[in-house]
Motif scaffolding. Structure first.
Motif, PDB file in Angstrom:
ATOM      1  N   LEU B 206       0.719  -1.181   0.084  1.00  0.00           N
ATOM      2  CA  LEU B 206      -0.098  -0.090   0.036  1.00  0.00           C
ATOM      3  C   LEU B 206       0.966   1.333  -0.018  1.00  0.00           C
ATOM      4  CD1 LEU B 206      -2.836  -0.902   2.613  1.00  0.00           C
ATOM      5  CD2 LEU B 206      -2.947  -0.836   0.131  1.00  0.00           C
ATOM      6  N   ALA B 207       2.136   1.071   0.072  1.00  0.00           N
ATOM      7  CA  ALA B 207       3.156   2.304   0.105  1.00  0.00           C
ATOM      8  C   ALA B 207       3.195   2.969  -1.111  1.00  0.00           C
ATOM      9  CB  ALA B 207       4.536   1.939   0.706  1.00  0.00           C
ATOM     10  N   PHE B 208       3.172   4.246  -1.121  1.00  0.00           N
ATOM     11  CA  PHE B 208       3.127   4.909  -2.318  1.00  0.00           C
ATOM     12  C   PHE B 208       4.521   4.675  -2.957  1.00  0.00           C
ATOM     13  CE2 PHE B 208       0.446   7.948   0.116  1.00  0.00           C
ATOM     14  CZ  PHE B 208      -0.860   7.435  -0.249  1.00  0.00           C
ATOM     15  N   GLU B 209       4.349   4.698  -4.376  1.00  0.00           N
ATOM     16  CA  GLU B 209       5.847   4.556  -4.900  1.00  0.00           C
ATOM     17  C   GLU B 209       5.729   5.557  -6.173  1.00  0.00           C
ATOM     18  OE1 GLU B 209       6.337   0.563  -6.193  1.00  0.00           O
ATOM     19  OE2 GLU B 209       5.731  -0.125  -4.286  1.00  0.00           O
ATOM     20  N   SER B 210       6.761   6.300  -6.250  1.00  0.00           N
ATOM     21  CA  SER B 210       6.796   7.222  -7.284  1.00  0.00           C
ATOM     22  C   SER B 210       6.552   6.497  -8.854  1.00  0.00           C
ATOM     23  CB  SER B 210       8.082   8.155  -7.463  1.00  0.00           C
ATOM     24  OG  SER B 210       7.798   9.211  -8.329  1.00  0.00           O
ATOM     25  N   GLY B 211       5.411   6.915  -9.569  1.00  0.00           N
ATOM     26  CA  GLY B 211       5.188   6.369 -10.753  1.00  0.00           C
ATOM     27  C   GLY B 211       4.303   5.126 -10.750  1.00  0.00           C
ATOM     28  N   GLY B 212       3.739   4.857  -9.615  1.00  0.00           N
ATOM     29  CA  GLY B 212       2.992   3.840  -9.360  1.00  0.00           C
ATOM     30  C   GLY B 212       3.368   2.507  -8.429  1.00  0.00           C
ATOM     31  N   ILE B 213       2.425   1.721  -7.764  1.00  0.00           N
ATOM     32  CA  ILE B 213       2.863   0.713  -7.123  1.00  0.00           C
ATOM     33  C   ILE B 213       2.986  -0.614  -7.936  1.00  0.00           C
ATOM     34  CG2 ILE B 213       2.311  -1.012  -5.446  1.00  0.00           C
ATOM     35  CD1 ILE B 213       0.392   1.268  -4.180  1.00  0.00           C
ATOM     36  N   GLU B 214       4.354  -0.931  -7.993  1.00  0.00           N
ATOM     37  CA  GLU B 214       4.239  -2.186  -9.155  1.00  0.00           C
ATOM     38  C   GLU B 214       3.586  -3.145  -8.929  1.00  0.00           C
ATOM     39  OE1 GLU B 214       8.663  -3.416  -9.711  1.00  0.00           O
ATOM     40  OE2 GLU B 214       9.162  -1.338  -8.966  1.00  0.00           O
ATOM     41  N   MET B 215       3.464  -3.823  -7.892  1.00  0.00           N
ATOM     42  CA  MET B 215       2.568  -4.907  -7.540  1.00  0.00           C
ATOM     43  C   MET B 215       1.287  -4.532  -7.837  1.00  0.00           C
ATOM     44  SD  MET B 215       3.227  -7.998  -6.659  1.00  0.00           S
ATOM     45  CE  MET B 215       4.900  -8.048  -5.674  1.00  0.00           C
ATOM     46  N   LEU B 216       0.807  -3.593  -7.798  1.00  0.00           N
ATOM     47  CA  LEU B 216      -0.681  -3.056  -8.310  1.00  0.00           C
ATOM     48  C   LEU B 216      -0.697  -3.361  -9.686  1.00  0.00           C
ATOM     49  CD1 LEU B 216      -3.495  -2.376  -7.184  1.00  0.00           C
ATOM     50  CD2 LEU B 216      -2.714   0.000  -7.858  1.00  0.00           C
ATOM     51  N   ALA B 217       0.518  -3.172 -10.335  1.00  0.00           N
ATOM     52  CA  ALA B 217       0.365  -2.952 -11.812  1.00  0.00           C
ATOM     53  C   ALA B 217       0.072  -4.392 -12.423  1.00  0.00           C
ATOM     54  CB  ALA B 217       1.510  -2.376 -12.486  1.00  0.00           C
ATOM     55  N   GLU B 218       0.863  -5.511 -11.609  1.00  0.00           N
ATOM     56  CA  GLU B 218       1.048  -6.891 -11.519  1.00  0.00           C
ATOM     57  C   GLU B 218      -0.639  -7.298 -11.683  1.00  0.00           C
ATOM     58  OE1 GLU B 218       3.800  -9.324 -10.140  1.00  0.00           O
ATOM     59  OE2 GLU B 218       5.288  -7.989 -10.524  1.00  0.00           O
ATOM     60  N   ALA B 219      -1.105  -6.945 -10.481  1.00  0.00           N
ATOM     61  CA  ALA B 219      -2.276  -7.234 -10.171  1.00  0.00           C
ATOM     62  C   ALA B 219      -3.569  -6.831 -11.028  1.00  0.00           C
ATOM     63  CB  ALA B 219      -2.773  -6.997  -8.927  1.00  0.00           C
ATOM     64  N   ALA B 220      -3.332  -5.655 -11.497  1.00  0.00           N
ATOM     65  CA  ALA B 220      -4.143  -5.003 -12.281  1.00  0.00           C
ATOM     66  C   ALA B 220      -4.098  -5.870 -13.640  1.00  0.00           C
ATOM     67  CB  ALA B 220      -3.988  -3.750 -12.455  1.00  0.00           C
ATOM     68  N   ALA B 221      -3.075  -6.402 -14.272  1.00  0.00           N
ATOM     69  CA  ALA B 221      -2.996  -7.079 -15.422  1.00  0.00           C
ATOM     70  C   ALA B 221      -3.912  -8.376 -15.240  1.00  0.00           C
ATOM     71  CB  ALA B 221      -1.849  -7.365 -15.839  1.00  0.00           C
ATOM     72  N   ALA B 222      -3.727  -8.925 -14.041  1.00  0.00           N
ATOM     73  CA  ALA B 222      -4.551 -10.384 -13.809  1.00  0.00           C
ATOM     74  C   ALA B 222      -6.173  -9.989 -13.883  1.00  0.00           C
ATOM     75  CB  ALA B 222      -4.077 -10.827 -12.882  1.00  0.00           C
ATOM     76  N   ASP B 223      -6.473  -8.927 -13.225  1.00  0.00           N
ATOM     77  CA  ASP B 223      -7.754  -8.540 -12.760  1.00  0.00           C
ATOM     78  C   ASP B 223      -8.110  -7.131 -12.876  1.00  0.00           C
ATOM     79  OD1 ASP B 223     -10.349  -8.940 -11.924  1.00  0.00           O
ATOM     80  OD2 ASP B 223      -9.921 -10.009  -9.924  1.00  0.00           O
ATOM     81  N   PRO B 224      -8.303  -6.865 -14.137  1.00  0.00           N
ATOM     82  CA  PRO B 224      -8.420  -5.105 -14.697  1.00  0.00           C
ATOM     83  C   PRO B 224      -9.703  -4.823 -13.973  1.00  0.00           C
ATOM     84  CG  PRO B 224      -8.661  -6.740 -16.674  1.00  0.00           C
ATOM     85  CD  PRO B 224      -8.118  -7.788 -15.361  1.00  0.00           C
ATOM     86  N   ALA B 225     -10.859  -5.455 -13.958  1.00  0.00           N
ATOM     87  CA  ALA B 225     -12.016  -4.774 -13.536  1.00  0.00           C
ATOM     88  C   ALA B 225     -12.017  -4.351 -12.209  1.00  0.00           C
ATOM     89  CB  ALA B 225     -13.145  -6.075 -13.585  1.00  0.00           C
TER      90      ALA B 225
END
Lengths: 127, 667, 532
Positions: B206-225
């Motif tokens: 949940l920590a802010f990362e400049s340019g976006g949370i990496e793990m979230l990007a991975e998760a979003a790829a799996a479950d975009p909705a």
């Protein structure tokens, strides 16, 4: 299907009877306006449960679970003693409850001069 | 480079401690206000002391689990972190607090307000939470402070303790907690779930990362909705405080609060915390890259980036709010709608995702803050000195308050984006950004320009009427002349003296109040108050309470002075109280005195406690516009953008189209 | 494991029940010993529970087999102290000791009352520690009996009516549970929770008539507990009971009785039936979750429209327990932890709120929401504590209310039950609706003029009298005559009352930082339950 149901009724009529009794107790508790009768309804309801437990414990052809000192219990067909113990405890609890309930009813009667719930509602609404 | 430091925590706690001291010294007003000023100075000192380090790439950071060994929630730490984006907001809020604390003292004393201790304590607490929002290092921490901010600003909104204030307070609580407790919490939980299920170790990110949370990007790829839902929940959560339509209506009602509150909190700290939150979500939770790439399937349009609906909403808000503002006769409400519009500039700039637009949006946070704070301070000064709140009563007021109205002119020019004032620089960058993107984004550029013109349309008349019209000869205001917005009385005729409360007998006034219980003003200038009252009446709470009130005292429901119930019902006492409750005073004492405004020199028009802050902030607004390169904020904004796009210098981003910029992030 | 730790579970249950006789015996000679006996006992119980907790932390679960009836397993009664039960026992003993600080001056008085009080604590501890489903019924009834008596110890006639209502419904609830136990016994032949927990998965696998019996058992047990926990629409006893109980009694009942029943439901659902049975049975989780969610919505809605503050808090309990039950129905580890935390947090907060209601009724004479107007100016400490507790109840971080809600929300999302998640998030707004109503009254509404039909002199005289008889007469009077003590008697509020109120408010905030600690503490338990 119906035969099966009849079959169950024939062999397990005790349970059916208990639940009818339970229903009567419940109905009395809900529908009767008299507080004492309500409490009797609660008692009936509980008694039905006790009987249910006794019925559960019964083993076909079993005797009362009193084991003679000289025989090994494995050879005897006995009703399960555990539910009997449970029922004994539950009866005690039930009596305590009835006592407290009656005490409360006595007090309500002393305060409001009525045992009927509908009258009670009116009296309380007036206040 | 990160460095463990107690400084971010200290910056948050300074005003929390000050709050306790303020409450403790409630018997001594001078000491009490002294604490405010001291805390503001110390806070600014602490924040400023971190600035050089942050600009050199150091992130100061304090974590609850590392320092005390307490884990806030399983897998979630309570982190305060001074990074460039946080510094931008923290610098702004703590700097402006210094002057606002002077101004607030002058304002509250000038009106002899009640419950001043509560006011100053809540004010200090809200600054504490605002800095907490700025320095929050992860979504849960920001949520905590976001909720606390809603809570501690509630006493400020409901400060007047009359019906109007209570209803505004209810509305405020409902909106902000719906945003925080429902939307924001919902979004945070979704992000928690997405990242912890994507992480092989089950650890949430949940920590802010400049340019976006990496793990979230991975998760979003799996479950975009789910990721899209999380995005919109978070944006909606912060959007409530950023007053993005349709979640904006609390802001205008919150203007019943004393003016320093409207100024610092409802033009800077609170609403900017919403805009700042949107920035965090777009830049450091999802990141422009992910937002651009997550396809949102819109029927009949095809796939668009997640940002587009947000941008459209923001563009709509900034246009619509500007138009509404033109119809408002009550100056503070007009400024409130102006705030609504200006905040959407920020949201729009951020959601365009182009580096220039983002830089412009980030710079607009301080630019708007300086300008709008000037405007609110001026409105407050006018209120304290002349009890005038309605634009239509301000004809010729420039004579009475020359310095104040000049500062107002500067602020107004800044809002409109005139060159040499702060607002110009930010809009300029945003226009470059939208132009570089091209395509359908020209619409957003058009919205920016149209809104700039509208800004002139609703703020210029104030300046015009103040300086170039006289009490006995002026036009109807505002520009769009509607009965709800304008006053028929503002046409000069022999009855115009009726607007002058001072000249009327008390029996007249009482009759007036009886006829229009909702507003003692001859013309209800704003439909908003009545709207909200009608809404409030629809809820069971309100019904119940009104019923109860009626039980207690039959005449209560039609009496507009519930706060006076402790005193005997007497017309004379009412009049006395009207002076204490400035809100009521407004309705009776607005407008020029008989014989027109007195002419004052800039130095005698008000107390120093008010003139000084106004001058300083106005000068600040000009400074940001003339030499933005030398004032830290533009530097910070560019530095943030560099961090997000991963480049060493902002210059590398020149002339890139959106697609090219996204590729830069990818590298 | 030390011998003492092994003995403690039995002592914790037996000691208060035995000591309950002491006030009555001493009462033959001395007038007022009840409070002292209760204070000493509860403090000692708390110390013992803390010691037991330390033992559990070190060595895991502590089991005490009563009367050495260890074999054959499933017949002897066991008392089990594990991470889950110790946590609840700590809450029980701490609250019991804390509320005494209010009762010292606030009443009710009398040696018999404190005998009942100790009986209640004994029953609650038994209910928390028992490892036997039938034994649980007995303790459920002991708790019930003591509670009925304590509610009836209010002096107004209303309290007797409320107590009788609770007695009838509570007995039905407990009886329903007993029927469930009967079915459980039919299906498995065991009563020991651990044995049941081992046998039931096998029955689930086998299917057949035994599985049907199990399902029936669960249905009865759930309905029984729904009554005891006051889930909508079986909640009707609760508002009356809470409102008419004496001000000193309500905090205990509100914080503990329903809480421990809800704990027992969780224990039976997860330790006896187990997650496998819960998820394998069609519609089971859906029904549990629906009951919980409906209670959340209905409870909050009813709370909003109440005039009486204690009644409002009572309906609030309905909705907060709805959250807990819904969390049980989610059957995820996180949601379960959330439910436990919310149980504890809600217990603490409600104890505080009801103590506040008592303090305010006594010191400010305010019982309805409208009478709370202007409280902040006149009684700043009481108002601030109430405010903090209400804010904690809404779930604004950092507070006990937030961490529970967080885990439940995460659990709902993990289970991907979106409507439930929506209800949980919206519950914030619903709580806000009634909490904000009270906050607004306290802080932003000037007090209404005094319309007391009685001269204030009477109040002052009564409030100053520590004599039990007069004091109770005044209490009765206030119930009967409504607003007779409108502006209250500030002198009647003791330092102890305010101190405990402030302490609870501070605790409610500090617990907000314990989210990680709770999770860690419960981990051994939840791991075992959910990995089986």
């Amino acid at each position: 299907m119906i035969e099966g149901a009849i079959d169950i009724l024939a062999t397990r009529y005790a349970y059916a009877l208990m639940f009818v009794l339970m229903g009567i107790g419940m109905y009395m508790m809900i529908a009767n306006e008299n507080l004492v009768k309500k409490l009797i309804g609660v008692n009936l309801f509980q008694t039905a449960i006790f009987l249910f437990f006794v019925a559960v414990a019964y083993v076909e052809g079993g005797k009362a679970p009193i084991v003679p000192a000289d025989s090994s219990p494995g050879e005897l067909a006995m009703a399960s003693p555990l539910p009997h113990v449970i029922v004994l405890t539950a009866i005690v609890v039930g009596i305590a409850l009835t006592a407290v309930g009656l005490a409360l009813i006595v007090r309500i009667y002393a305060e409001y001069g009525t045992l009927r719930e509908d009258t009670l509602r009116e009296v309380r609404a007036d206040e | 480079m990160t460095e463990t430091s107690i400084l971010p925590l200290a910056a948050v706690l300074v005003s929390a401690v000050a709050m306790l001291l303020i409450i403790a010294s409630y018997r001594y007003p001078n000491v009490r206000e002294g604490w405010s000023v001291v805390a503001a100075l110390v806070k600014f000192g602490i924040v400023a002391s971190m600035l050089p380090g942050v600009m050199d790439g150091t992130t100061y950071y304090w974590s609850l689990s590392e320092s005390l060994g307490v884990e806030f929630l399983a897998g979630i730490d309570f982190v305060l972190r001074a990074d460039p984006l946080g510094m931008l907001f923290a610098m702004l809020a703590s700097f402006l607090w210094i002057f606002t604390s002077f101004y607030a003292a002058g304002y509250m004393r000038g009106l002899d307000e009640h419950a001043q201790t509560r006011f100053f304590a809540a004010f200090a607490a809200s600054l504490s939470t605002a800095i907490g929002i700025a320095f929050a290092g992860n979504l849960v921490t920001i949520f905590i402070f976001y909720e606390l901010l809603s809570l501690v600003t509630y006493p400020l909104v409901a400060h007047n303790e009359d019906n109007e204030a209570r209803i505004a307070g209810r509305k405020y609580l409902t909106y902000t907690f719906f945003g925080g407790g429902v939307f924001l919490l919902g979004g945070t939980v979704l992000v928690y779930w997405l990242t912890s299920s994507a992480d092989p170790a089950g650890q949430a990110h949940l920590a802010f990362e400049s340019g976006g949370i990496e793990m979230l990007a991975e998760a979003a790829a799996a479950d975009p909705a789910i990721a899209q839902a999380a995005f919109y929940l978070l944006i909606a959560g912060f959007g409530v405080k950023a007053a993005v339509m349709p979640l904006h209506s609390w802001l205008a009602d919150a203007m019943v609060a004393p003016t320093p509150v409207s100024g610092l909190l409802h033009a800077v700290a609170v609403v900017k915390s919403g805009a700042f939150g949107v920035a965090r979500v777009i830049l450091e939770v999802f990141g422009p890259g992910l937002i651009h790439d997550l396809p949102l399937n819109v029927p009949a349009v095809g796939e668009v980036g997640l940002n587009v609906p947000v941008a459209i909403l923001a563009a709509f808000t900034l246009t619509a709010a500007s138009i509404i503002a033109m119809r408002k006769d009550h100056l503070k409400r007009r400024l409130a709608f102006s705030t609504t519009a200006q905040l959407s500039y920020i949201v729009l700039g951020l959601s365009m995702l182009h580096p220039f637009a983002i830089a412009g949006a980030l710079f607009h946070i301080p630019a708007h803050a300086f300008g709008k704070l000037t405007l609110f301070f001026c409105a407050g000064a006018v209120h304290v000195e002349t009890h005038t709140d309605y634009v239509s009563e301000m004809a010729g007021i420039g004579k009475r308050m020359p310095l104040t109205m000049s500062a107002f002119a500067i602020g107004a020019a800044g809002m409109a984006g005139m060159p040499l004032i702060a607002g110009f620089v930010s809009k300029f960058y945003m226009l470059i950004g939208s132009g570089s993107v091209g395509g359908g984004y020209w619409l957003f550029a058009a919205a920016l320009i149209v809104s700039g013109i509208l800004n002139i349309a609703y703020l210029w008349p104030v300046v015009y009427t103040a300086f170039f019209e006289s009490e006995d000869r002026h036009d109807a205001k505002p520009i769009l002349e509607f009965p709800p917005g304008g006053k028929l009385e503002s046409y000069f005729d022999s009855d115009a003296v009726a607007t002058d409360g001072g000249e009327r007998s008390s029996s007249d006034r009482r009759a007036d109040g009886g006829e229009k219980p909702d507003s003692g003003q001859p013309q209800p200038a704003d439909e908003q108050a009545e709207e909200s009252e009608a809404k409030g009446a629809g809820t069971p709470t309100e019904l119940d309470e009104e019923a109860d009130d009626t039980d207690d005292e039959p005449e209560y429901a039609v009496d507009k002075y519930p706060s006076d119930h402790t005193v005997p019902e007497d017309a004379e006492t009412h009049e006395d109280h009207a002076d204490d409750h400035h809100d009521h005073g407004d309705h009776h004492h607005g407008g020029p005195p008989a014989g027109g405004w007195e002419r004052h020199s800039p130095f005698t028009e008000s107390t120093w406690l008010m003139i000084l802050p106004i001058s300083v902030i106005a000068v600040g607004a000009v400074t940001l516009g003339v030499i933005p390169d030398y004032a830290v904020f533009l530097d910070l904004a560019m530095y943030i953008v560099e961090g997000i796009f991963g480049v060493d210098s902002f210059d590398e981003l020149h002339g890139l189209s959106l697609a090219e910029a996204m590729e830069v992030i990818g590298e | 494991m030390s011998r003492l730790a092994e003995l403690l579970p039995a002592l914790l249950v037996a000691a208060p029940i035995l000591l309950a006789t002491v006030p009555i015996v001493l009462g033959l000679r001395f007038e007022r010993t009840g409070w002292s006996v209760a204070a000493v006992t509860t403090t000692a119980l708390f110390a013992a529970t803390a010691y037991l907790a330390a033992a559990v932390y070190e060595t895991g679960r502590v089991v005490h087999v009563l009367g050495n009836w260890g074999e054959p397993q499933g017949i002897g009664i066991e008392l089990v102290a594990d991470e889950f039960s110790v946590l609840i026992a700590l809450l029980v003993t701490l609250t019991a000791a804390g509320v005494l600080a209010y009762m010292r001056v606030g009443g009710p008085r009398g040696n018999t009352f404190y005998a009942g009080y100790l009986l209640l604590i004994g029953g609650l501890l038994g209910l928390s520690l028992t490892g036997d489903v039938f034994n649980m019924f007995v303790f459920l009834e002991i708790v019930g009996l003591a509670t009925y008596a304590m509610i009836a110890s209010g002096d107004g006639p209303e309290s007797a009516v409320a107590a009788l209502k609770y007695l009838i419904l509570g007995t039905v609830g407990a009886s329903m549970y007993l029927i469930g136990v009967g079915f459980l016994f039919m299906a498995t032949g065991a009563l020991n929770m651990q044995v049941l927990g081992e046998v039931i998965p096998a029955v689930v696998e086998e299917g057949g008539s035994d599985l049907t019996l199990l399902r029936a058992a669960f249905a009865f047990i759930f309905v029984g507990f729904a009554l005891k926990v006051a889930q909508w629409p079986l909640h009707t006893w609760q508002p009356d009971a809470y409102q008419h109980a004496p001000d000193g009694v309500t905090p205990v009942i509100a914080a503990l009785v329903s809480t421990v029943s809800a704990y027992a439901l969780g224990r039976v659902m997860y330790n006896v039936f187990g997650p496998e049975f819960l998820t394998a049975t069609p519609y089971l989780t859906e029904i549990v979750v629906t009951v919980g969610c409906v209670s959340v919505l209905a409870g909050s809605t009813l709370a909003v429209i109440q005039r009486d503050v204690k009644r409002m808090f009572a309906y609030s309990s309905v909705s907060q327990f709805g959250l807990v039950v819904a969390a049980y129905g989610l059957v995820t580890q996180t949601a379960f932890v959330g439910a436990v935390i919310h149980l504890i947090g809600h217990g603490v907060m409600k104890a505080g709120l009801f103590i506040a209601a008592g303090v305010i009724a006594l010191g400010y004479g305010a019982r309805t929401v409208n009478e709370y107007a202007g409280l902040a100016k006149n009684r700043p400490v009481a108002a601030a504590s109430t405010g903090i507790l209400l804010i904690a109840l809404i779930g604004i971080p950092p507070s006990a209310g937030f961490i529970g809600k967080w885990y439940i929300a995460v659990g709902a999302v993990e289970a991907e039950l979106w409507p439930v998640a929506a209800v949980i998030f919206l519950s914030t707004m619903l709580t806000l609706a009634y909490a904000a109503r009270l906050l607004e009254k306290m802080y932003f509404t000037p007090p209404t003029p005094v319309e007391s039909p009685h001269p204030p002199g009477r109040v002052a005289a009564d409030g100053g009298e520590p004599e039990a008889g007069v004091e109770t007469a005044r209490d009765g009077g206030s119930l009967l005559e409504g607003d007779s003590i409108r502006r209250g008697s500030p002198d009647a509020v003791s330092f102890g009352m305010v101190a405990i109120l402030v302490a609870i408010a501070v605790a409610a905030v500090l617990l907000g930082f314990a989210g990680g600690a709770f999770f860690e503490w419960l981990e051994p338990f939840t791991e075992e339950v959910f990995t089986e």
